[in-house]
Write a protein that holds these residues in place. Structure first.
Motif, PDB file in Angstrom:
ATOM      1  N   UNK A  91       0.848  -1.208   0.000  1.00  0.00           N
ATOM      2  CA  UNK A  91       0.000   0.000   0.000  1.00  0.00           C
ATOM      3  C   UNK A  91       0.881   1.254   0.000  1.00  0.00           C
ATOM      4  N   UNK A  92       2.015   1.190   0.713  1.00  0.00           N
ATOM      5  CA  UNK A  92       2.949   2.327   0.754  1.00  0.00           C
ATOM      6  C   UNK A  92       3.500   2.627  -0.631  1.00  0.00           C
ATOM      7  N   UNK A  93       3.879   1.577  -1.348  1.00  0.00           N
ATOM      8  CA  UNK A  93       4.439   1.753  -2.696  1.00  0.00           C
ATOM      9  C   UNK A  93       3.367   2.313  -3.641  1.00  0.00           C
ATOM     10  N   UNK A  94       2.137   1.785  -3.510  1.00  0.00           N
ATOM     11  CA  UNK A  94       1.043   2.295  -4.340  1.00  0.00           C
ATOM     12  C   UNK A  94       0.799   3.774  -4.050  1.00  0.00           C
ATOM     13  N   UNK A  95       0.766   4.137  -2.772  1.00  0.00           N
ATOM     14  CA  UNK A  95       0.522   5.529  -2.364  1.00  0.00           C
ATOM     15  C   UNK A  95       1.616   6.463  -2.900  1.00  0.00           C
ATOM     16  N   UNK A  96       2.876   6.109  -2.646  1.00  0.00           N
ATOM     17  CA  UNK A  96       3.982   6.993  -3.021  1.00  0.00           C
ATOM     18  C   UNK A  96       4.101   7.124  -4.534  1.00  0.00           C
ATOM     19  N   UNK A  97       3.990   5.997  -5.252  1.00  0.00           N
ATOM     20  CA  UNK A  97       4.161   6.055  -6.713  1.00  0.00           C
ATOM     21  C   UNK A  97       3.005   6.813  -7.373  1.00  0.00           C
ATOM     22  N   UNK A  98       1.776   6.587  -6.901  1.00  0.00           N
ATOM     23  CA  UNK A  98       0.616   7.281  -7.496  1.00  0.00           C
ATOM     24  C   UNK A  98       0.713   8.797  -7.259  1.00  0.00           C
ATOM     25  N   UNK A  99       1.149   9.175  -6.041  1.00  0.00           N
ATOM     26  CA  UNK A  99       1.282  10.600  -5.770  1.00  0.00           C
ATOM     27  C   UNK A  99       2.396  11.213  -6.623  1.00  0.00           C
ATOM     28  N   UNK A 100       3.572  10.605  -6.631  1.00  0.00           N
ATOM     29  CA  UNK A 100       4.698  11.182  -7.381  1.00  0.00           C
ATOM     30  C   UNK A 100       4.386  11.270  -8.878  1.00  0.00           C
ATOM     31  N   UNK A 101       3.625  10.293  -9.383  1.00  0.00           N
ATOM     32  CA  UNK A 101       3.275  10.311 -10.818  1.00  0.00           C
ATOM     33  C   UNK A 101       2.370  11.488 -11.183  1.00  0.00           C
ATOM     34  N   UNK A 102       1.723  12.091 -10.186  1.00  0.00           N
ATOM     35  CA  UNK A 102       0.909  13.278 -10.501  1.00  0.00           C
ATOM     36  C   UNK A 102       1.819  14.488 -10.765  1.00  0.00           C
ATOM     37  N   UNK A 103       3.095  14.364 -10.396  1.00  0.00           N
ATOM     38  CA  UNK A 103       4.013  15.490 -10.538  1.00  0.00           C
ATOM     39  C   UNK A 103       5.220  15.201 -11.424  1.00  0.00           C
ATOM     40  N   UNK A 104       5.445  13.920 -11.748  1.00  0.00           N
ATOM     41  CA  UNK A 104       6.729  13.563 -12.365  1.00  0.00           C
ATOM     42  C   UNK A 104       6.578  12.196 -13.014  1.00  0.00           C
ATOM     43  N   UNK A 105       7.258  11.962 -14.137  1.00  0.00           N
ATOM     44  CA  UNK A 105       6.986  10.687 -14.818  1.00  0.00           C
ATOM     45  C   UNK A 105       8.108   9.649 -14.756  1.00  0.00           C
ATOM     46  N   UNK A 106       9.261   9.966 -14.169  1.00  0.00           N
ATOM     47  CA  UNK A 106      10.354   8.983 -14.130  1.00  0.00           C
ATOM     48  C   UNK A 106      10.307   8.180 -12.820  1.00  0.00           C
TER      49      UNK A 106
END
Length: 563
Positions: A91-106
């Motif tokens: 769940x932590x990985x899903x949360x962090x990756x989904x949030x960061x993808x709203x701002x950055x694509x790498x």
């Protein structure tokens, strides 16, 4: 079972809170037992608000973590979001990756393989980052003890940001930032966050820097509530706020992956208990039986059709897990019976073929059966790996620490831990663990305890009383559903064993001058003779609602009965 009654607060405190809140003495007692002594504290408890969350920058190294992520974004660095294979990690990985993808694509995610990498940060994961040009790894729900691995990565030009909630060792890893409220040098006001909770504080800090507030992040709280429930952290303070609003998201607008899991059961409103018993086992099953990546894929999928397919696949893994854990539990119980020629304070069992993905569940089941600190070992590569579970009141993490000369590595919490050791050290460890526990455990901890909050009469149980009790939710450690004790009960004469195999007890209790109330005791069919022929009995129970043919009525969920 030994029954204990929680100490009653001072009468003057009960009276003062009764007056302040206009409630009866039982409710005031229950609140005081939960540390709520004033009107303002009660307001925070009954009316959770996202404004009650702490400033994320109060956590040590938060400014460093935010600065390093912003630097990575500015320099077009590849970021690897790395997490453990259990519910808290995925769940932590899903949360962090989904949030960061709203701002950055790498952004890329990585979950270690339970079987060839084991728990936490692995050299294989670091080498994956190296081969694929990742210069920043954000590690979630793991890393606090990975001193050597973080140093190895640093030599190779890879920075780590660690977001963990496990107890640190003697040395803190030399990472770009180490977020862990359990660090001794961290003054963060709330120490009991889960890994996903620490991850949420990091995205809260990142959003704050952009001028956004926590209200802009509520869509992630279904993940946080799932992790809080699954990781069995206290549901107090910040965790209670996060779980409360996370459950609102789960019940109104969950992400596609969680919605797809919930669609597999016939239910409309979900509590934290449902999250623990419906959502968590399915997410966990991916990492136990196949690979944690399947869980991350489900939790990050936006398309409802694809999410339904992933959820169906994960449900199959969960069915496999059930079969496997049933078989391993039976074999472990048989092994214990064969080796029990003397009174032991611990249970330690091993078989090289046992499935590593279920040994934690099996350890829990053995603890329920024999009620003593328990370790279940299996073969893992050229080592032995174990899951440890404890009984209430005994710190198994400290006990393992006292046997560390026989152990390769270990980590975890007071009641649940994991370890690895060399096969040739197994017998010596087993004896050392038995000796440590025998010396240090209070002998009454080896008998299961039911702790009742308060003693009441049946006439106290009214719809109005229950409406207030419901507002004590969400329930969990340090805020469990209230348990009551009542004496001088009799059955109206129709008590019977129910269920397909007649293992449950159903009766209607009465007490002089009170309304009758239906009681259900799961797996208590063998106690029928205690209540037959209108023999008086006493009971410990929680109160819940029973819905039958459209009618809703209060019932007592029995925990135990005695003469």
């Amino acid at each position: 079972m030994r029954w204990t009654l929680k100490p009653k607060p001072e009468p003057s405190k009960i009276e003062a809170l009764q007056k302040a809140l206009q409630v009866d003495s039982v409710l005031a007692t229950l609140l005081l037992q939960r540390g709520i002594e004033t009107y303002d504290q009660a307001k925070v408890f009954f009316r959770p608000s996202l404004d009650d969350l702490h400033d994320p920058y109060l956590m040590k190294d938060m400014d460093k973590a935010v600065a390093r992520i912003e630097q990575a974004m500015a320099n077009n660095e590849n970021i690897l979001v790395y997490g453990d294979y259990d519910v808290d990690g995925t769940t932590s990985v899903a949360l962090m990756s989904k949030y960061l993808e709203t701002r950055y694509n790498l952004i890329h995610t990585y979950i270690p393989n339970r079987y060839d990498e084991g728990y936490g940060i692995s050299y294989k994961g670091i080498n994956f980052a190296l081969e694929n040009d990742f210069t920043l790894i954000i590690a979630l729900d793991c890393g606090i003890k990975s001193v050597e691995k973080v140093a190895f990565a640093k030599e190779k030009g890879i920075d780590f940001i660690i977001c963990d909630h496990h107890r640190p060792g003697d040395e803190i890893p030399n990472a770009a930032a180490v977020l862990d409220p359990k660090r001794e040098d961290c003054n963060y006001p709330y120490k009991e966050l889960c890994g996903c909770g620490v991850g949420f504080k990091l995205i809260q800090a990142l959003a704050q820097k952009e001028g956004k507030t926590v209200d802009d992040l509520t869509q992630y709280l279904d993940l946080v509530a799932t992790a809080i429930g699954a990781d069995i952290v206290p549901i107090t303070g910040e965790n209670r706020v996060l779980a409360y609003f996370g459950l609102m998201v789960i019940n109104t607008n969950p992400r596609s992956g969680i919605k797809a899991i919930l669609n597999q059961v016939e239910k409309t409103e979900f509590t934290i208990t449902d999250v623990v018993f419906i959502v968590a086992p399915r997410i966990n099953a991916a990492g136990r039986m196949k690979h944690g990546n399947y869980a991350v894929t489900l939790l990050t999928e936006d398309d409802e059709g694809l999410a339904a397919q992933h959820a169906s696949e994960i449900n199959n893994y969960n069915e496999d897990r059930r079969e496997t854990d049933k078989q391993v539990t039976e074999e472990a119980l048989k092994q214990i019976e064969e080796q029990e020629e003397q009174k032991r304070f611990t249970t330690v069992v091993y078989h090289e073929t046992w499935h590593k993905g279920v040994i934690g569940i099996v350890a829990s089941r053995l603890t329920e059966t024999y009620y003593r600190p328990t370790l279940v070992f299996t073969k893992s590569g050229d080592k032995l790996a174990a899951s440890a579970r404890s009984v209430k009141g005994f710190d198994i993490y400290n006990a393992l620490g006292a046997c560390s000369e026989h152990i390769e590595q270990f980590g975890g919490h007071k009641y649940a831990a994991g370890l690895t050791l060399k096969k040739e050290n197994y017998e010596a460890f087993k004896q050392a663990f038995e000796d440590v526990v025998a010396k240090t455990i209070a002998k009454d901890l080896l008998t299961p305890e039911i702790q009742a909050d308060v003693q009441i009469d049946l006439n106290h149980i009214t719809p109005k009383f229950y409406r207030v009790l419901k507002q004590f939710a969400p329930f969990g450690p340090n805020n469990m559903a209230p348990v009551f004790m009542t004496e001088n009960l009799t059955d109206t004469g129709y008590g019977k064993c129910v269920g397909a195999d007649k293992t449950h007890l159903r009766l209607t209790a009465t007490q002089s001058g009170a309304n009758n109330i239906v009681c259900i005791g799961f797996n208590m069919g063998d106690k029928l003779d205690l209540i037959s022929d209108k023999k008086p009995f006493r009971a410990v129970y929680s109160i819940d609602e029973n819905e039958w043919q459209g009618n809703v009525s209060l019932q007592l969920k029995l925990k135990d009965i005695k003469e």
